[in-house]
Design a protein around this motif. Structure first.
Motif, mmCIF file in Angstrom:
data_model
loop_
_atom_site.group_PDB
_atom_site.id
_atom_site.type_symbol
_atom_site.label_atom_id
_atom_site.label_comp_id
_atom_site.label_asym_id
_atom_site.label_seq_id
_atom_site.Cartn_x
_atom_site.Cartn_y
_atom_site.Cartn_z
ATOM 1 N N LYS A 246 0.855 -1.200 -0.089
ATOM 2 C CA LYS A 246 0.028 0.033 0.055
ATOM 3 C C LYS A 246 0.931 1.205 -0.186
ATOM 4 O O LYS A 246 0.734 2.049 0.735
ATOM 5 N N GLY A 247 1.982 1.181 -0.719
ATOM 6 C CA GLY A 247 2.648 2.307 -1.208
ATOM 7 C C GLY A 247 3.785 2.572 -0.177
ATOM 8 O O GLY A 247 4.946 3.449 -0.155
ATOM 9 N N GLU A 248 3.879 1.651 1.000
ATOM 10 C CA GLU A 248 4.905 1.859 1.954
ATOM 11 C C GLU A 248 5.963 0.800 1.761
ATOM 12 O O GLU A 248 5.712 -0.415 1.387
ATOM 13 N N PHE A 249 7.213 1.249 1.997
ATOM 14 C CA PHE A 249 8.331 0.524 1.699
ATOM 15 C C PHE A 249 8.492 -0.303 3.001
ATOM 16 O O PHE A 249 8.431 0.022 4.175
ATOM 17 N N VAL A 250 8.475 -1.699 2.747
ATOM 18 C CA VAL A 250 8.706 -2.641 3.971
ATOM 19 C C VAL A 250 10.111 -2.983 4.249
ATOM 20 O O VAL A 250 10.356 -3.071 5.102
ATOM 21 N N GLY A 251 10.725 -3.486 3.240
ATOM 22 C CA GLY A 251 12.230 -3.994 3.460
ATOM 23 C C GLY A 251 12.329 -4.671 2.335
ATOM 24 O O GLY A 251 11.945 -5.221 1.281
ATOM 25 N N GLY A 252 13.860 -5.307 2.349
ATOM 26 C CA GLY A 252 14.428 -6.559 1.626
ATOM 27 C C GLY A 252 13.835 -7.833 2.042
ATOM 28 O O GLY A 252 13.206 -8.103 2.921
ATOM 29 N N SER A 253 14.585 -9.009 1.563
ATOM 30 C CA SER A 253 14.080 -10.489 1.615
ATOM 31 C C SER A 253 14.558 -10.645 3.217
ATOM 32 O O SER A 253 13.525 -11.267 3.799
ATOM 33 N N ASP A 254 15.675 -10.093 3.835
ATOM 34 C CA ASP A 254 15.711 -10.221 5.228
ATOM 35 C C ASP A 254 14.674 -9.888 6.260
ATOM 36 O O ASP A 254 14.205 -10.779 7.119
ATOM 37 N N ILE A 255 14.246 -8.726 5.850
ATOM 38 C CA ILE A 255 12.997 -7.946 6.663
ATOM 39 C C ILE A 255 11.908 -8.900 6.453
ATOM 40 O O ILE A 255 11.170 -9.272 7.421
ATOM 41 N N VAL A 256 11.574 -9.111 5.159
ATOM 42 C CA VAL A 256 10.371 -9.787 4.818
ATOM 43 C C VAL A 256 10.478 -11.124 5.572
ATOM 44 O O VAL A 256 9.321 -11.598 6.136
ATOM 45 N N ARG A 257 11.374 -11.961 5.629
ATOM 46 C CA ARG A 257 11.454 -13.298 6.282
ATOM 47 C C ARG A 257 11.331 -12.922 7.651
ATOM 48 O O ARG A 257 10.640 -13.719 8.105
ATOM 49 N N GLU A 258 11.932 -12.001 8.354
ATOM 50 C CA GLU A 258 11.974 -12.096 9.807
ATOM 51 C C GLU A 258 10.501 -11.539 10.253
ATOM 52 O O GLU A 258 10.085 -12.082 11.229
ATOM 53 N N MET A 259 9.920 -10.658 9.394
ATOM 54 C CA MET A 259 8.524 -10.398 9.653
ATOM 55 C C MET A 259 7.442 -11.508 9.434
ATOM 56 O O MET A 259 6.484 -11.613 10.184
ATOM 57 N N PHE A 260 7.680 -12.269 8.677
ATOM 58 C CA PHE A 260 6.898 -13.440 8.025
ATOM 59 C C PHE A 260 6.918 -14.573 9.205
ATOM 60 O O PHE A 260 6.098 -14.875 10.110
ATOM 61 N N GLN A 261 8.295 -14.877 9.794
ATOM 62 C CA GLN A 261 8.491 -15.809 10.934
ATOM 63 C C GLN A 261 7.857 -15.344 12.164
ATOM 64 O O GLN A 261 7.275 -16.050 13.154
ATOM 65 N N ALA A 262 7.709 -13.917 12.283
ATOM 66 C CA ALA A 262 7.103 -13.402 13.584
ATOM 67 C C ALA A 262 5.596 -13.081 13.644
ATOM 68 O O ALA A 262 5.017 -12.830 14.366
ATOM 69 N N GLY A 263 5.128 -13.202 12.114
ATOM 70 C CA GLY A 263 3.624 -13.194 11.980
ATOM 71 C C GLY A 263 3.412 -11.516 11.768
ATOM 72 O O GLY A 263 2.243 -11.191 11.418
ATOM 73 N N GLU A 264 4.415 -10.959 11.573
ATOM 74 C CA GLU A 264 4.264 -9.326 11.523
ATOM 75 C C GLU A 264 3.817 -8.955 9.972
ATOM 76 O O GLU A 264 2.906 -7.983 9.742
ATOM 77 N N LEU A 265 4.279 -9.864 9.177
ATOM 78 C CA LEU A 265 4.090 -9.531 7.720
ATOM 79 C C LEU A 265 2.636 -9.755 7.338
ATOM 80 O O LEU A 265 1.884 -9.019 6.817
ATOM 81 N N GLN A 266 1.867 -10.895 7.905
ATOM 82 C CA GLN A 266 0.683 -11.204 7.776
ATOM 83 C C GLN A 266 -0.278 -10.272 8.266
ATOM 84 O O GLN A 266 -1.307 -9.674 7.718
ATOM 85 N N GLN A 267 0.167 -9.737 9.473
ATOM 86 C CA GLN A 267 -0.586 -8.869 10.341
ATOM 87 C C GLN A 267 -0.551 -7.358 9.365
ATOM 88 O O GLN A 267 -1.729 -6.930 9.214
ATOM 89 N N LEU A 268 0.588 -7.178 8.805
ATOM 90 C CA LEU A 268 0.238 -5.691 8.022
ATOM 91 C C LEU A 268 -0.245 -5.746 7.040
ATOM 92 O O LEU A 268 -0.995 -4.919 6.474
ATOM 93 N N MET A 269 -0.298 -7.029 6.307
ATOM 94 C CA MET A 269 -1.007 -7.130 5.151
ATOM 95 C C MET A 269 -2.750 -7.105 5.340
ATOM 96 O O MET A 269 -3.316 -6.764 4.620
ATOM 97 N N ASP B 140 -3.989 -5.732 8.111
ATOM 98 C CA ASP B 140 -4.212 -4.408 8.547
ATOM 99 C C ASP B 140 -4.369 -3.275 7.308
ATOM 100 O O ASP B 140 -5.074 -2.430 7.435
ATOM 101 N N LYS B 141 -3.544 -3.538 6.241
ATOM 102 C CA LYS B 141 -3.408 -2.731 5.114
ATOM 103 C C LYS B 141 -4.658 -3.043 4.213
ATOM 104 O O LYS B 141 -4.665 -2.438 3.096
ATOM 105 N N GLY B 142 -5.406 -4.248 4.416
ATOM 106 C CA GLY B 142 -6.471 -4.639 3.386
ATOM 107 C C GLY B 142 -5.962 -5.143 2.185
ATOM 108 O O GLY B 142 -7.003 -5.506 1.224
ATOM 109 N N VAL B 143 -4.905 -5.842 2.243
ATOM 110 C CA VAL B 143 -4.600 -6.660 0.978
ATOM 111 C C VAL B 143 -4.743 -8.094 1.073
ATOM 112 O O VAL B 143 -4.559 -8.773 0.282
ATOM 113 N N LEU B 144 -5.247 -8.674 2.383
ATOM 114 C CA LEU B 144 -5.761 -9.863 2.450
ATOM 115 C C LEU B 144 -7.095 -9.761 3.008
ATOM 116 O O LEU B 144 -7.222 -9.124 3.903
ATOM 117 N N ALA B 145 -7.566 -10.679 2.416
ATOM 118 C CA ALA B 145 -9.190 -11.138 2.981
ATOM 119 C C ALA B 145 -9.199 -11.410 4.414
ATOM 120 O O ALA B 145 -8.251 -12.149 4.656
#
Length: 115
Positions: free
Chosen positions: A80-103, A105-110
């Motif tokens: 949603k226009g916001e820079f999240v990061g590169g693969s290391d940050i994406v992986r860390e966020m995914f493993q912590a559940g933060e990436l799913q929550q961000l998506m 919250d931003k309405g890109v996941l049903a």
């Protein structure tokens, strides 16, 4: 005289017009580096529809995306226009559940789609 930069304009419009964008080496179906492949796998697992932009199309695009965010590496993920990061940050966020929550919250996941 104008300061128009077609590469920067392309990046800005791509980020603005799509909910999730991954600037990567290669395409989602054929990543050309391990870091891009990892980011694609994570996005596929999360279930977020995304647009993959191959920065290997041109040197201007490859350099332009790094300048756009002042981030030295590729891939780069935007939600949603916001820079999240590169693969290391994406992986860390995914493993912590933060990436799913961000998506979510931003309405890109049903609702209920987040893994």
């Amino acid at each position: 005289m104008t300061d128009a930069d077609p590469t920067r304009d392309f990046i800005a419009s791509t980020v603005a017009q799509n909910g999730v964008v991954l600037f990567m080496k290669g395409t989602p179906d054929a990543p050309r580096c391990g870091f891009s492949a990892l980011a694609v796998q994570i996005l596929d697992h999360v279930g977020a529809p995304f647009v993959g932009v191959d920065v290997l199309q041109s040197e201007a695009l490859r350099d332009g995306i790094k300048a756009y965010t002042d981030w030295p590496t590729i891939p780069q993920l935007y939600v949603k226009g916001e820079f999240v990061g590169g693969s290391d940050i994406v992986r860390e966020m995914f493993q912590a559940g933060e990436l799913q929550q961000l998506m979510a919250d931003k309405g890109v996941l049903a609702e209920g789609d987040a893994v």
